[in-house]
Design a protein around this motif. Structure first.
Motif, mmCIF file in Angstrom:
data_model
loop_
_atom_site.group_PDB
_atom_site.id
_atom_site.type_symbol
_atom_site.label_atom_id
_atom_site.label_comp_id
_atom_site.label_asym_id
_atom_site.label_seq_id
_atom_site.Cartn_x
_atom_site.Cartn_y
_atom_site.Cartn_z
ATOM 1 N N ARG A 15 0.850 -1.189 0.000
ATOM 2 C CA ARG A 15 0.000 0.000 0.000
ATOM 3 C C ARG A 15 0.885 1.238 0.000
ATOM 4 N N GLN A 16 0.688 2.099 -0.984
ATOM 5 C CA GLN A 16 1.465 3.329 -1.080
ATOM 6 C C GLN A 16 0.725 4.477 -0.391
ATOM 7 N N SER A 17 1.488 5.431 0.114
ATOM 8 C CA SER A 17 0.875 6.597 0.731
ATOM 9 C C SER A 17 0.100 7.401 -0.304
ATOM 10 N N MET A 18 -0.718 8.300 0.208
ATOM 11 C CA MET A 18 -1.473 9.162 -0.699
ATOM 12 C C MET A 18 -0.520 10.097 -1.433
ATOM 13 N N SER A 19 -1.054 10.889 -2.346
ATOM 14 C CA SER A 19 -0.252 11.887 -3.038
ATOM 15 C C SER A 19 -0.740 13.269 -2.638
ATOM 16 N N LEU A 20 -0.279 14.263 -3.379
ATOM 17 C CA LEU A 20 -0.560 15.650 -3.020
ATOM 18 C C LEU A 20 -0.790 16.500 -4.255
ATOM 19 N N LEU A 21 -1.634 17.491 -4.116
ATOM 20 C CA LEU A 21 -1.645 18.644 -5.006
ATOM 21 C C LEU A 21 -1.104 19.800 -4.176
ATOM 22 N N VAL A 22 -0.045 20.431 -4.666
ATOM 23 C CA VAL A 22 0.578 21.537 -3.935
ATOM 24 C C VAL A 22 0.570 22.767 -4.830
ATOM 25 N N ILE A 23 0.033 23.864 -4.302
ATOM 26 C CA ILE A 23 -0.036 25.127 -5.033
ATOM 27 C C ILE A 23 1.005 26.075 -4.437
ATOM 28 N N TYR A 24 1.879 26.604 -5.278
ATOM 29 C CA TYR A 24 2.895 27.572 -4.862
ATOM 30 C C TYR A 24 2.455 28.936 -5.378
ATOM 31 N N PHE A 25 2.251 29.877 -4.468
ATOM 32 C CA PHE A 25 1.721 31.149 -4.932
ATOM 33 C C PHE A 25 2.322 32.317 -4.147
ATOM 34 N N GLY A 26 2.351 33.466 -4.810
ATOM 35 C CA GLY A 26 2.795 34.697 -4.194
ATOM 36 C C GLY A 26 1.702 35.731 -4.273
ATOM 37 N N PHE A 27 1.626 36.582 -3.259
ATOM 38 C CA PHE A 27 0.576 37.603 -3.275
ATOM 39 C C PHE A 27 1.065 38.847 -2.528
ATOM 40 N N ARG A 28 0.461 39.972 -2.884
ATOM 41 C CA ARG A 28 0.833 41.246 -2.271
ATOM 42 C C ARG A 28 0.311 41.342 -0.842
ATOM 43 N N ARG A 35 -0.809 31.741 10.697
ATOM 44 C CA ARG A 35 0.515 31.561 11.283
ATOM 45 C C ARG A 35 1.430 30.908 10.254
ATOM 46 N N HIS A 36 2.683 30.671 10.628
ATOM 47 C CA HIS A 36 3.657 30.063 9.721
ATOM 48 C C HIS A 36 3.125 28.737 9.168
ATOM 49 N N GLN A 82 -6.415 21.115 3.979
ATOM 50 C CA GLN A 82 -5.150 21.583 3.423
ATOM 51 C C GLN A 82 -4.196 22.038 4.524
ATOM 52 N N TYR A 83 -2.909 22.013 4.188
ATOM 53 C CA TYR A 83 -1.862 22.571 5.039
ATOM 54 C C TYR A 83 -1.340 23.810 4.324
ATOM 55 N N LEU A 84 -1.567 24.969 4.915
ATOM 56 C CA LEU A 84 -1.185 26.246 4.318
ATOM 57 C C LEU A 84 0.072 26.765 5.016
ATOM 58 N N HIS A 85 1.127 26.923 4.247
ATOM 59 C CA HIS A 85 2.443 27.304 4.760
ATOM 60 C C HIS A 85 2.777 28.712 4.270
ATOM 61 N N ILE A 86 3.004 29.630 5.218
ATOM 62 C CA ILE A 86 3.348 31.005 4.849
ATOM 63 C C ILE A 86 4.658 31.366 5.539
ATOM 64 N N TYR A 107 2.655 28.259 0.178
ATOM 65 C CA TYR A 107 2.182 27.085 -0.549
ATOM 66 C C TYR A 107 1.085 26.434 0.268
ATOM 67 N N THR A 108 0.160 25.826 -0.432
ATOM 68 C CA THR A 108 -0.881 25.075 0.256
ATOM 69 C C THR A 108 -0.923 23.671 -0.319
ATOM 70 N N LEU A 109 -0.971 22.718 0.570
ATOM 71 C CA LEU A 109 -0.827 21.299 0.240
ATOM 72 C C LEU A 109 -2.156 20.599 0.505
ATOM 73 N N VAL A 110 -2.686 19.946 -0.514
ATOM 74 C CA VAL A 110 -3.977 19.264 -0.413
ATOM 75 C C VAL A 110 -3.762 17.768 -0.617
ATOM 76 N N PRO A 111 -4.037 16.926 0.395
ATOM 77 C CA PRO A 111 -3.924 15.471 0.189
ATOM 78 C C PRO A 111 -4.924 14.995 -0.863
ATOM 79 N N VAL A 112 -4.440 14.179 -1.798
ATOM 80 C CA VAL A 112 -5.277 13.623 -2.857
ATOM 81 C C VAL A 112 -4.868 12.169 -3.073
#
Length: 556
Positions: free
Chosen positions: A346-359, A368-369, A397-401, A418-423
């Motif tokens: 059995r393999q672990s799940m995967s991820l969709l990760v969005i890398y984004f920048g904003f003003r 928080r961080h 999701q896990y949102l990392h700032i 970046y925000t990480l969504v388990p899929v």
């Protein structure tokens, strides 16, 4: 006449491969790391964009800084010195670093580590949140506000999770379960501690509130484990974080990776980039290629994707466990790690990760961080991701700032996130070229409409994302898994892939796919475990002469 040093080839420059490379140099080997990508890190690859953003593409949570200090303190030929596996100070709540620089004296020569508080801000779907910082008084205060009926349950959970931590991590953490007897010896203790039931089932004994059950079980998702199916021994993560805290490397995890490369090269090691490995060369012990599954089998080197061969005394894979055996070790040389066994894992799940920048817009984010944003369903969503392998109507999701701590990762006046969504992984059959962009838009809509990042669309200045296809192609993970074999009970300890190959002599594994498992501290532990096995196999041990450490039987 001087005996030539033993040589080692490591496939992959992830944190596990770099950690082992440093340790092998200390053992006296001449080590070369072969990296398929254009820079080090593997899953911990760091990307710099033309518009001034820096994104850690993988792990961002660092704990047990002692493991890092150990590596930077090693010296060429020092071997497996008798350094403590864990910090020598008493493990109390007062021992954790909360402010200032959290790296040890040698670490500070290479990279700056700082503590992060709270560890995570955990957001529930109703808009309330829990600041998880490992402080018992703060924890009690917040439980009293959100779920007062669970205060007594927390006290029992705290005591029982501490017992699991002391046995499962402090006493057994560096145990390599290489045979059945090593596993059988610890089963009675695990049963006594109730560490073999599922983690979610374990937390549900103590907490009646769904919110508290989520707070004290979500962490295994950060190492690829489903809280509904991983064993309760993973309750020790609560105490690992509580004891040593959560830390950040200024400049991002990529700065830690570069520091490991620097240390490795200072010890005489070599990293080569753009060197993908096509095959691990295996002979029958007499120098002939293996054609039949009989006789002694020995790894002698690798064949690169360009067709050239490189030879060494040992070969170590820091790559994906499944693809190491399925793609790179001849089938005739594999009895234990056969196609049948590997594909059935059995393999672990995967991820969709969005890398984004904003003003930045002049207002403070109520974030928080590290942020965990939980959806309206917990158990049902986990079942869809891990079991049914479908995309649900909602997501967590896990949102990392990191720019809340380190503004250097973005242009002035901007945030990098970046925000990480388990899929599900790619056994789902989902077409990520279609589903990926749709899910990205749903995530952006959610973050804006729910007020986590107000007016995000107007403020957005950079956006890109990865899907399971990235893990399958770029990182060469079987089915696009993000963390290696799923850490369920039947794939833990003895049943997890072994760090010393059962099939091929002088072939070893290190990293998330090997024992003890996934996560940044675990892959550094994996490197030490594998180094100890190699030292045993080559008769290398440390001694002290006139108060000076030296290596006896070093690889020279």
């Amino acid at each position: 006449m001087t005996t030539p040093r033993k040589t080692a080839l490591i496939i992959g420059s992830g944190i596990g491969g770099l950690s082992l490379g440093i340790r092998l140099q200390a053992l006296g080997f001449d080590t070369t790391i072969l990296e398929r990508l254009d820079q080090p890190g593997g899953r911990a690859y760091q990307k710099r964009t033309p518009d001034g953003y820096v994104f850690d593409m993988g792990p961002t949570v660092i704990t047990v800084p002692h493991f890092i200090e150990e590596l930077f303190a090693l010296e060429r030929g020092a071997g497996m010195l008798a350094e403590p596996d864990y910090p020598p100070h008493t493990l109390t709540d007062d021992a954790r670093v909360r402010t200032g620089n959290s790296g040890g004296p040698r670490t500070r020569d290479y990279v700056q580590l700082v503590p992060i508080l709270p560890f995570y801000r955990i957001w529930f779907d109703d808009g309330t949140y829990f600041d998880y910082d490992g402080d018992p008084e703060s924890t009690r205060r917040q439980i009293g506000a959100l779920a007062p009926d669970d205060l007594a349950g927390y006290e029992r959970f705290h005591a029982d999770a501490k017992a699991i931590f002391e046995r499962g991590f402090l006493e057994l953490g560096y145990t390599h379960f290489g045979d059945v007897s090593s596993m059988l010896r610890v089963v009675p203790d695990l049963m006594r501690l109730d560490a073999v039931r599922t983690l979610f089932g374990f937390t549900s004994k103590y907490f009646s509130s769904p919110k508290m059950r989520q707070v004290f079980s979500f962490e295994t998702l950060l190492v690829g484990g489903n809280p509904l199916s991983v064993p309760a021994i993973y309750a020790m993560i609560h105490f690992v974080e509580k004891t040593w805290g959560i830390h950040y490397a200024m400049g991002g995890t990529g700065a830690l990776v570069r520091a490991f490369v620097q240390k490795f090269e200072e010890l005489g090691g070599t990293v080569e980039y753009g060197r993908g490995v096509d095959e691990i060369l295996v002979t029958d012990g007499g120098g002939r290629p293996v054609r039949f599954p009989v006789g002694k089998r020995v790894a002698t080197g690798v064949r690169l994707e360009d067709g050239t061969e490189r030879h060494a005394d040992i070969v170590v894979s820091n790559g994906d466990w499944a693809n190491t055996y399925l793609k790179r070790v001849p089938a005739a040389a594999r009895l234990v790690n056969s196609d049948l066994r590997v594909k059935a894992a059995r393999q672990s799940m995967s991820l969709l990760v969005i890398y984004f920048g904003f003003r930045r817009d002049g207002t403070d984010l109520n974030l928080r961080h590290h942020n965990i944003i939980l959806g309206p369903r917990y158990e049902a969503l986990l079942t869809e991701i891990f079991g049914k392998k479908v995309l649900g109507q909602d997501f967590s999701q896990y949102l990392h700032i990191p720019t809340l701590t380190d503004p250097t990762l973005a242009p002035e006046g901007h945030h990098a996130a970046y925000t990480l969504v388990p899929v599900p992984h790619n056994a789902s059959g989902l077409n990520w070229a279609v589903e990926g962009p749709k899910l990205v838009e749903r995530v952006y809509d959610f973050l804006e409409e729910r007020g986590y990042i107000p007016n995000l669309r107007d403020r957005l200045t950079h956006s890109e994302f990865i899907t399971p296809d990235y893990f399958e192609s770029t990182l060469d993970s079987y089915l696009g898994n993000a963390f290696g074999p799923e850490p369920v009970l039947i794939q833990s300890a003895f049943f997890r892939p072994h760090n010393r190959s059962e099939d091929v002599g002088n072939l070893y594994m290190v990293g998330a796919g090997a024992q003890p498992g996934g996560g940044t501290p675990s892959v550094m532990m994996s490197a030490k475990m594998t180094a100890r096995l190699i030292a045993d196999d080559f008769g290398i041990h440390a001694s002290v002469r006139d108060g000076v450490p030296e290596v006896v039987g070093a690889a020279d």
